[in-house]
Write a protein that holds these residues in place. Structure first.
Motif, PDB file in Angstrom:
ATOM      1  N   PHE A  47      -9.027   3.458  -3.053  1.00 44.45           N
ATOM      2  CA  PHE A  47      -8.186   2.638  -2.185  1.00 44.45           C
ATOM      3  C   PHE A  47      -8.594   2.755  -0.721  1.00 44.45           C
ATOM      4  O   PHE A  47      -8.445   1.816   0.054  1.00 44.45           O
ATOM      5  N   GLY A  48      -9.076   3.926  -0.313  1.00 44.23           N
ATOM      6  CA  GLY A  48      -9.456   4.125   1.076  1.00 44.23           C
ATOM      7  C   GLY A  48      -8.280   3.836   1.998  1.00 44.23           C
ATOM      8  O   GLY A  48      -7.181   4.317   1.791  1.00 44.23           O
ATOM      9  N   ALA A  49      -8.527   3.007   3.028  1.00 42.25           N
ATOM     10  CA  ALA A  49      -7.471   2.651   3.992  1.00 42.25           C
ATOM     11  C   ALA A  49      -6.896   1.268   3.699  1.00 42.25           C
ATOM     12  O   ALA A  49      -6.366   0.612   4.590  1.00 42.25           O
ATOM     13  N   ARG A  50      -6.979   0.837   2.461  1.00 42.65           N
ATOM     14  CA  ARG A  50      -6.545  -0.519   2.121  1.00 42.65           C
ATOM     15  C   ARG A  50      -5.038  -0.671   2.011  1.00 42.65           C
ATOM     16  O   ARG A  50      -4.544  -1.789   1.909  1.00 42.65           O
ATOM     17  N   LEU A  51      -4.318   0.440   2.006  1.00 45.16           N
ATOM     18  CA  LEU A  51      -2.872   0.366   1.820  1.00 45.16           C
ATOM     19  C   LEU A  51      -2.116   1.006   2.978  1.00 45.16           C
ATOM     20  O   LEU A  51      -1.079   1.625   2.802  1.00 45.16           O
ATOM     21  N   GLU A  52      -2.648   0.825   4.192  1.00 47.16           N
ATOM     22  CA  GLU A  52      -1.984   1.303   5.391  1.00 47.16           C
ATOM     23  C   GLU A  52      -0.984   0.254   5.879  1.00 47.16           C
ATOM     24  O   GLU A  52      -1.176  -0.946   5.665  1.00 47.16           O
ATOM     25  N   PRO A  53       0.121   0.682   6.546  1.00 47.38           N
ATOM     26  CA  PRO A  53       1.063  -0.290   7.109  1.00 47.38           C
ATOM     27  C   PRO A  53       0.366  -1.327   7.988  1.00 47.38           C
ATOM     28  O   PRO A  53      -0.626  -1.021   8.652  1.00 47.38           O
ATOM     29  N   PHE A  54       0.864  -2.541   7.963  1.00 40.27           N
ATOM     30  CA  PHE A  54       0.352  -3.737   8.642  1.00 40.27           C
ATOM     31  C   PHE A  54      -0.720  -4.465   7.838  1.00 40.27           C
ATOM     32  O   PHE A  54      -1.018  -5.622   8.128  1.00 40.27           O
ATOM     33  N   THR A  55      -1.304  -3.811   6.850  1.00 39.35           N
ATOM     34  CA  THR A  55      -2.403  -4.434   6.118  1.00 39.35           C
ATOM     35  C   THR A  55      -1.901  -5.546   5.201  1.00 39.35           C
ATOM     36  O   THR A  55      -0.963  -5.353   4.425  1.00 39.35           O
ATOM     37  N   HIS A  56      -2.550  -6.694   5.282  1.00 41.32           N
ATOM     38  CA  HIS A  56      -2.306  -7.810   4.358  1.00 41.32           C
ATOM     39  C   HIS A  56      -3.338  -7.655   3.246  1.00 41.32           C
ATOM     40  O   HIS A  56      -4.543  -7.700   3.496  1.00 41.32           O
ATOM     41  N   ALA A  57      -2.863  -7.440   2.020  1.00 43.45           N
ATOM     42  CA  ALA A  57      -3.779  -7.090   0.932  1.00 43.45           C
ATOM     43  C   ALA A  57      -3.499  -7.891  -0.332  1.00 43.45           C
ATOM     44  O   ALA A  57      -2.384  -8.363  -0.570  1.00 43.45           O
ATOM     45  N   SER A  58      -4.538  -8.034  -1.133  1.00 45.70           N
ATOM     46  CA  SER A  58      -4.429  -8.605  -2.469  1.00 45.70           C
ATOM     47  C   SER A  58      -4.364  -7.446  -3.453  1.00 45.70           C
ATOM     48  O   SER A  58      -5.215  -6.549  -3.413  1.00 45.70           O
ATOM     49  N   LEU A  59      -3.372  -7.456  -4.323  1.00 43.45           N
ATOM     50  CA  LEU A  59      -3.105  -6.304  -5.185  1.00 43.45           C
ATOM     51  C   LEU A  59      -3.090  -6.677  -6.658  1.00 43.45           C
ATOM     52  O   LEU A  59      -2.721  -7.798  -7.027  1.00 43.45           O
ATOM     53  N   MET A  60      -3.461  -5.716  -7.476  1.00 45.93           N
ATOM     54  CA  MET A  60      -3.252  -5.790  -8.927  1.00 45.93           C
ATOM     55  C   MET A  60      -2.303  -4.653  -9.277  1.00 45.93           C
ATOM     56  O   MET A  60      -2.535  -3.497  -8.899  1.00 45.93           O
ATOM     57  N   LEU A  61      -1.213  -4.976  -9.976  1.00 50.50           N
ATOM     58  CA  LEU A  61      -0.193  -3.983 -10.266  1.00 50.50           C
ATOM     59  C   LEU A  61       0.244  -4.045 -11.724  1.00 50.50           C
ATOM     60  O   LEU A  61       0.090  -5.069 -12.393  1.00 50.50           O
ATOM     61  N   ASP A  69       6.399   0.423  -9.562  1.00 51.00           N
ATOM     62  CA  ASP A  69       5.248  -0.152 -10.236  1.00 51.00           C
ATOM     63  C   ASP A  69       4.034   0.718  -9.911  1.00 51.00           C
ATOM     64  O   ASP A  69       4.147   1.728  -9.207  1.00 51.00           O
ATOM     65  N   THR A  70       2.871   0.323 -10.422  1.00 48.77           N
ATOM     66  CA  THR A  70       1.640   1.074 -10.154  1.00 48.77           C
ATOM     67  C   THR A  70       0.567   0.119  -9.651  1.00 48.77           C
ATOM     68  O   THR A  70       0.331  -0.930 -10.250  1.00 48.77           O
ATOM     69  N   ILE A  71      -0.050   0.466  -8.517  1.00 45.80           N
ATOM     70  CA  ILE A  71      -1.140  -0.330  -7.970  1.00 45.80           C
ATOM     71  C   ILE A  71      -2.448   0.153  -8.580  1.00 45.80           C
ATOM     72  O   ILE A  71      -2.777   1.340  -8.508  1.00 45.80           O
ATOM     73  N   THR A  72      -3.189  -0.768  -9.170  1.00 48.28           N
ATOM     74  CA  THR A  72      -4.466  -0.394  -9.778  1.00 48.28           C
ATOM     75  C   THR A  72      -5.662  -0.890  -8.965  1.00 48.28           C
ATOM     76  O   THR A  72      -6.751  -0.325  -9.051  1.00 48.28           O
ATOM     77  N   GLN A  73      -5.480  -1.951  -8.188  1.00 48.93           N
ATOM     78  CA  GLN A  73      -6.550  -2.479  -7.332  1.00 48.93           C
ATOM     79  C   GLN A  73      -5.952  -2.965  -6.029  1.00 48.93           C
ATOM     80  O   GLN A  73      -4.801  -3.431  -5.993  1.00 48.93           O
ATOM     81  N   ALA A  74      -6.731  -2.888  -4.956  1.00 47.15           N
ATOM     82  CA  ALA A  74      -6.301  -3.387  -3.648  1.00 47.15           C
ATOM     83  C   ALA A  74      -7.515  -3.841  -2.858  1.00 47.15           C
ATOM     84  O   ALA A  74      -8.488  -3.100  -2.743  1.00 47.15           O
ATOM     85  N   GLU A  75      -7.426  -5.068  -2.345  1.00 49.10           N
ATOM     86  CA  GLU A  75      -8.488  -5.611  -1.489  1.00 49.10           C
ATOM     87  C   GLU A  75      -7.856  -6.132  -0.204  1.00 49.10           C
ATOM     88  O   GLU A  75      -6.828  -6.814  -0.232  1.00 49.10           O
ATOM     89  N   ILE A  76      -8.484  -5.812   0.912  1.00 46.41           N
ATOM     90  CA  ILE A  76      -7.934  -6.212   2.216  1.00 46.41           C
ATOM     91  C   ILE A  76      -8.183  -7.691   2.475  1.00 46.41           C
ATOM     92  O   ILE A  76      -9.312  -8.173   2.349  1.00 46.41           O
ATOM     93  N   ILE A  77      -7.125  -8.400   2.850  1.00 45.95           N
ATOM     94  CA  ILE A  77      -7.242  -9.783   3.325  1.00 45.95           C
ATOM     95  C   ILE A  77      -7.344  -9.782   4.847  1.00 45.95           C
ATOM     96  O   ILE A  77      -8.198 -10.444   5.426  1.00 45.95           O
ATOM     97  N   ALA A  78      -6.454  -9.016   5.491  1.00 48.38           N
ATOM     98  CA  ALA A  78      -6.495  -8.873   6.955  1.00 48.38           C
ATOM     99  C   ALA A  78      -5.942  -7.496   7.307  1.00 48.38           C
ATOM    100  O   ALA A  78      -4.800  -7.184   6.953  1.00 48.38           O
ATOM    101  N   PRO A  79      -6.695  -6.651   8.005  1.00 45.16           N
ATOM    102  CA  PRO A  79      -6.224  -5.291   8.301  1.00 45.16           C
ATOM    103  C   PRO A  79      -5.275  -5.203   9.490  1.00 45.16           C
ATOM    104  O   PRO A  79      -4.563  -4.217   9.642  1.00 45.16           O
ATOM    105  N   HIS A  80      -5.287  -6.228  10.370  1.00 43.26           N
ATOM    106  CA  HIS A  80      -4.476  -6.211  11.592  1.00 43.26           C
ATOM    107  C   HIS A  80      -4.722  -4.936  12.393  1.00 43.26           C
ATOM    108  O   HIS A  80      -3.788  -4.239  12.819  1.00 43.26           O
ATOM    109  N   MET A  81      -5.994  -4.632  12.579  1.00 49.64           N
ATOM    110  CA  MET A  81      -6.395  -3.404  13.260  1.00 49.64           C
ATOM    111  C   MET A  81      -5.925  -3.338  14.703  1.00 49.64           C
ATOM    112  O   MET A  81      -5.657  -2.252  15.230  1.00 49.64           O
ATOM    113  N   ALA A  82      -5.822  -4.478  15.385  1.00 51.42           N
ATOM    114  CA  ALA A  82      -5.441  -4.478  16.797  1.00 51.42           C
ATOM    115  C   ALA A  82      -4.088  -3.820  17.016  1.00 51.42           C
ATOM    116  O   ALA A  82      -3.830  -3.216  18.065  1.00 51.42           O
ATOM    117  N   LEU A  83      -3.214  -3.900  16.026  1.00 52.60           N
ATOM    118  CA  LEU A  83      -1.871  -3.349  16.168  1.00 52.60           C
ATOM    119  C   LEU A  83      -1.871  -1.824  16.158  1.00 52.60           C
ATOM    120  O   LEU A  83      -0.930  -1.203  16.643  1.00 52.60           O
TER     121      LEU A  83
END
Length: 246
Positions: A47-61, A69-83
């Protein structure tokens, strides 16, 4: 249960055991979801840093038998790093995340709320002059979406336009005849500024001409007092937002 796919914004996370986390996500199709990300705190986590607050992500659960529930996959759509790199933007964004977390129901679809949050984070990512104004405009829109929009131009009780008082308990601005003991004085300038923040697009809220600092303080007190009354919860992020307001 078969897996399901969602996209959403991570609201918060908390440690679970030695290596896992419980992640709370505001999704577009399933409302607020609380899910376990197993092994996320290990250095070898997929998962790395794909599930940090502010992150817009695509998930498989996978749907859990209980409340998680359980997250099995996560891909970043937008990290919103500036925040994460600017305290004023972070404080404004954190206020948005906390407000959504308080009003959203688990597994109850609320697409308008999910899209409102996404719009708010995008508005902050653009680097507005006044991030706090974006957060306050967001709060007014969230209250309206939840059915608690404050009366700002006429008495919340009788509709009279001669309003000089404000009461969260009574629904906002009130006239002298309808006012109860909870009502306090409010300036016309404060009501006008709140009205402007309520109706302006989030992408433009951070560029609204700022009123006199006294009016700014007054509007902030009115708004967050009103929000906490109707959300029935203290907003822990508000003190930081006030300290970092530009």
């Amino acid at each position: 249960m078969p897996p399901y796919k969602e996209q959403g914004i991570v609201l918060r996370s908390m440690k679970l055991g030695e290596a896992d986390k419980i992640v709370t996500v505001m999704t577009q199709g399933s409302g607020k979801v609380r899910a376990v990300a197993k092994g996320i705190r290990k250095t070898t986590s997929r998962f790395g840093a794909r599930l940090e607050p502010f992150t817009h992500a695509s998930l498989m659960l996978y749907r859990g038998r209980g409340s998680l529930d359980t997250i099995t996959q996560a891909e970043i759509i937008a990290p919103h790093m500036a925040l994460r790199g600017d305290l004023a933007l972070f404080a404004a964004g954190e206020t948005m995340l906390e407000a959504v977390d308080k009003v959203a129901e688990e597994h109850e679809r609320n697409l308008r709320l999910a899209l409102l949050l996404l719009s708010g984070l995008r508005a902050l990512e653009s680097g507005p002059r006044d991030p706090a104004a974006v957060a306050e405009s967001f709060m007014l829109k969230l209250l309206s979406l939840s059915g608690f929009h404050p009366a700002l131009t006429a008495c919340a009780i009788c509709g009279d336009t001669d309003v000089q008082l404000f009461s969260a308990e009574q629904g906002g601005a009130v006239c002298a005849r309808c006012a109860e003991r909870s009502a306090g004085p409010v300036s016309e300038a404060a009501l006008h500024y709140l009205g402007e923040l309520a109706w302006i697009d989030l992408s433009e809220a951070g560029a609204v001409d700022e009123p006199d600092p006294r009016v700014r303080r007054e509007t902030r007190g009115l708004l967050y007092g009103f929000a906490e009354y109707y959300l029935e919860r203290r907003m822990k992020s508000v003190p930081m937002l006030v300290r970092t307001a530009r």
